[in-house]
Design a protein around this motif. Structure first.
Motif, PDB file in Angstrom:
ATOM      1  N   LEU A  62       0.830  -1.202   0.000  1.00 59.51           N
ATOM      2  CA  LEU A  62       0.000   0.000   0.000  1.00 59.51           C
ATOM      3  C   LEU A  62       0.869   1.257   0.000  1.00 59.51           C
ATOM      4  CD1 LEU A  62      -2.962  -0.747   2.454  1.00 59.51           C
ATOM      5  CD2 LEU A  62      -3.004  -0.631  -0.031  1.00 59.51           C
ATOM      6  N   ALA A  63       1.960   1.224   0.770  1.00 59.80           N
ATOM      7  CA  ALA A  63       2.840   2.395   0.843  1.00 59.80           C
ATOM      8  C   ALA A  63       3.412   2.704  -0.531  1.00 59.80           C
ATOM      9  CB  ALA A  63       3.961   2.139   1.853  1.00 59.80           C
ATOM     10  N   ALA A  64       3.846   1.652  -1.235  1.00 59.00           N
ATOM     11  CA  ALA A  64       4.387   1.854  -2.578  1.00 59.00           C
ATOM     12  C   ALA A  64       3.318   2.445  -3.497  1.00 59.00           C
ATOM     13  CB  ALA A  64       4.898   0.528  -3.141  1.00 59.00           C
ATOM     14  N   LEU A  65       2.102   1.906  -3.374  1.00 56.41           N
ATOM     15  CA  LEU A  65       0.976   2.406  -4.174  1.00 56.41           C
ATOM     16  C   LEU A  65       0.703   3.873  -3.861  1.00 56.41           C
ATOM     17  CD1 LEU A  65      -1.762   1.206  -5.789  1.00 56.41           C
ATOM     18  CD2 LEU A  65      -2.741   1.767  -3.578  1.00 56.41           C
ATOM     19  N   GLU A  66       0.763   4.224  -2.567  1.00 53.63           N
ATOM     20  CA  GLU A  66       0.473   5.593  -2.161  1.00 53.63           C
ATOM     21  C   GLU A  66       1.492   6.570  -2.727  1.00 53.63           C
ATOM     22  OE1 GLU A  66       0.101   5.473   2.115  1.00 53.63           O
ATOM     23  OE2 GLU A  66      -1.554   4.043   1.945  1.00 53.63           O
ATOM     24  N   VAL A  67       2.752   6.147  -2.799  1.00 51.10           N
ATOM     25  CA  VAL A  67       3.783   7.027  -3.353  1.00 51.10           C
ATOM     26  C   VAL A  67       3.448   7.352  -4.809  1.00 51.10           C
ATOM     27  CG1 VAL A  67       6.204   7.170  -4.039  1.00 51.10           C
ATOM     28  CG2 VAL A  67       5.604   6.271  -1.787  1.00 51.10           C
TER      29      VAL A  67
ATOM     30  N   THR B   9       0.841  11.020   8.304  1.00 52.82           N
ATOM     31  CA  THR B   9      -0.547  10.614   8.079  1.00 52.82           C
ATOM     32  C   THR B   9      -0.598   9.333   7.263  1.00 52.82           C
ATOM     33  OG1 THR B   9      -1.232  12.917   8.078  1.00 52.82           O
ATOM     34  CG2 THR B   9      -2.768  11.335   7.138  1.00 52.82           C
ATOM     35  N   ALA B  10       0.174   9.309   6.192  1.00 52.47           N
ATOM     36  CA  ALA B  10       0.163   8.142   5.318  1.00 52.47           C
ATOM     37  C   ALA B  10       0.614   6.899   6.075  1.00 52.47           C
ATOM     38  CB  ALA B  10       1.054   8.381   4.099  1.00 52.47           C
ATOM     39  N   VAL B  11       1.638   7.044   6.919  1.00 51.35           N
ATOM     40  CA  VAL B  11       2.146   5.889   7.665  1.00 51.35           C
ATOM     41  C   VAL B  11       1.067   5.374   8.631  1.00 51.35           C
ATOM     42  CG1 VAL B  11       3.799   5.138   9.421  1.00 51.35           C
ATOM     43  CG2 VAL B  11       4.573   6.491   7.463  1.00 51.35           C
ATOM     44  N   ALA B  12       0.501   6.307   9.441  1.00 51.25           N
ATOM     45  CA  ALA B  12      -0.497   5.888  10.429  1.00 51.25           C
ATOM     46  C   ALA B  12      -1.714   5.275   9.742  1.00 51.25           C
ATOM     47  CB  ALA B  12      -0.927   7.070  11.286  1.00 51.25           C
TER      48      ALA B  12
END
Lengths: 232, 258
Positions: free
Chosen positions: A115-120, A143-146
């Protein structure tokens, strides 16, 4: 479950499970080849729905970003448990004797990383396509991490709850979306503050996102073992 | 199942309330609902500001109260099921029955609130904190009911899964409440459960509201009992039908031989 199991070994076991899931992902490339393009096309479709010339897109960009992430989360969770259904993988994983909590942390970590990769990528897409300014990069990242931890934890929990059930593809969104509605709400407000607004206003929202992530990670570690045993 | 646990028709005896108690509750429920209709439509005075529209309150507030009560019962019963020392089928069935009623009363509260809001606020729906959290509550437990409808291969495992799902959903309720509360606030402050306890509404109005709350709570208990009984009969229905079919088959074949 043995009493002398230390915290370190749970994290080691979790890392093993996460490594396994991410290695499968690296070889099969479903997240990269299907879920990521899905997220991008959603971002593109929002521009068709909301006329890009009137500045609406820039104003509502945080909400659109998180809706795209939420939809992608549903796919990622479905995928995370679909890989356990083939070749007796679920029984294999059960027979390793790994702690239920460790399997939960591992699978959730793998989902969070994807998801983190997608969010970037989606974030860059939103900045470029919707013309968004970033005032407080720190707030945005926190925010993105939490939010991602919260999404991955609830996603994994509901993923195993629905795993092995008939109708799981249609059931998962109905179960998961109302539960993660607060994440959607909090992350959107915090992004609004972090992007166009005053980054300092985002702290209460960051707080609620963190509380959400901690609560559901704890529940997941406790409940996953029992649910994993029941998953047919 | 042993013979002692079955009645004359071969059905399991498992009941939530004793038949006598159920009948009494049923009768009192009907009487109190009739009284509520009379008080709600004619007994209570017309509200000076809101007019007759305010009378929706006598149904809306009890529905909302029951929604919370029902989901609380679901969560409590689920916890009792998960706790090994109190694990029993009764808690699983009670949790399911209560959640279904909770969804129904939540839906009713939303619809009635909408009907009330239209003349008073001028809109069918407002993005007010309590409305939004109630809508989310509706979907949270609708999902739980959908999960329950899917039969499990192993009944105890399935019940455990349902109990965990109910608790996960219940934990979300305060989080939803606070996040939505911060987001927006517009709804009128709670009137009856006001800590200052000032009688802010007319005496007969307050009486009618209490009457509605009691009538709806009795209705909930009655329906809970009926839904529980239905769940008992649903379980093992296939087995009983097979048993009966075999018995019939045996008796007809004996007839042929004779």
């Amino acid at each position: 479950m043995t009493g002398e199991r230390t915290e370190v070994s749970i994290w080691r076991e979790a890392a093993l499970v996460a490594g396994k899931d991410l290695r499968i992902e690296a070889r099969a490339r479903v997240a990269l080849g299907q879920i990521l393009p899905f997220g991008l096309i959603v971002i593109l479709l929002f521009a068709f729905a909301l006329d890009p010339d009137r500045g609406v897109l820039t104003r509502v960009a945080p909400g659109l970003f998180w809706i795209a992430v939420l939809l992608a989360t549903l796919l990622a969770v479905g995928r995370a448990f679909a890989i356990e259904t083939h070749h007796g993988a679920r029984d294999g994983l059960r027979m390793t004797g790994l702690d239920g909590g460790a399997i939960f942390l591992g699978k959730a970590t793998a989902i969070a990383v994807q998801l983190a990769a997608l969010e970037v990528v989606l974030g860059v897409g939103v900045i470029v396509l919707y013309g968004v300014d970033v005032n407080g990069i720190g707030v945005v990242v926190l925010t993105a991490v939490a939010a991602t931890v919260g999404l991955a934890a609830t996603g994994t929990l509901y993923g195993v709850l629905a795993a092995g059930l008939r109708l799981r593809e249609t059931l998962l969104p109905l179960l998961l979306l109302p539960v993660i509605a607060p994440v959607m709400l909090g992350a959107t407000r915090a992004f609004e503050d972090g992007l166009g607004g005053v980054p300092g206003d985002a702290w209460p929202w960051l707080g609620i996102l963190t509380v959400f992530a901690v609560i559901y990670t704890t529940i997941g570690v406790m409940a996953f073992g029992a649910l994993w045993e029941e998953a047919a | 199942m042993s013979e002692a646990e079955r009645d004359d028709a071969g059905l399991p005896r498992d009941e939530l309330l004793a038949p006598m108690l159920r009948r009494v509750i049923g009768v009192v429920t009907i009487v109190s609902l009739v009284a509520l209709v009379l008080f709600g439509l004619w007994g209570a005075p017309t509200d000076e500001v809101q007019g007759d529209a305010q009378r929706v309150m006598y149904l809306h507030v009890p529905s909302a109260w029951l929604a919370y009560l029902a989901f609380f019962v679901t969560a409590a019963a689920s916890a009792l099921f998960l706790w090994r020392r109190t694990r029993a089928e009764v808690w699983d069935r009670l949790a399911g029955a209560s959640a279904e009623l909770g969804v129904m009363f939540t839906g009713l509260a939303l619809v009635l609130g909408s009907i009330w809001g239209r003349p008073v606020w001028g809109v069918w729906w407002a993005w007010d904190a309590r409305l939004v959290s109630t809508a989310l509550l509706f979907f949270l437990f609708l999902g739980y009911c959908a999960l329950r409808r899917i039969p499990a291969a192993d009944p105890v495992g399935g019940a455990k899964r349902n109990a965990i799902a109910a608790l996960i959903a219940f934990v979300d309720v305060p989080i939803v409440h606070f996040s939505v509360e911060w987001w927006r606030t517009l709804h009128q402050q709670a009137t009856v459960f006001n800590p200052q306890l000032n009688p802010q509404i007319h005496g007969v109005m307050g009486l009618t509201l209490w009457l509605g709350t009691i009538a709806f709570t009795l209705l909930y208990v009655y329906l809970l009992d009926r839904r529980y009984r239905l769940a008992v009969l649903e379980d093992g229905r296939a087995d009983r039908e097979l048993e009966r079919a075999i018995a019939e088959r045996i008796s007809t074949s004996r007839g042929v031989v004779a």
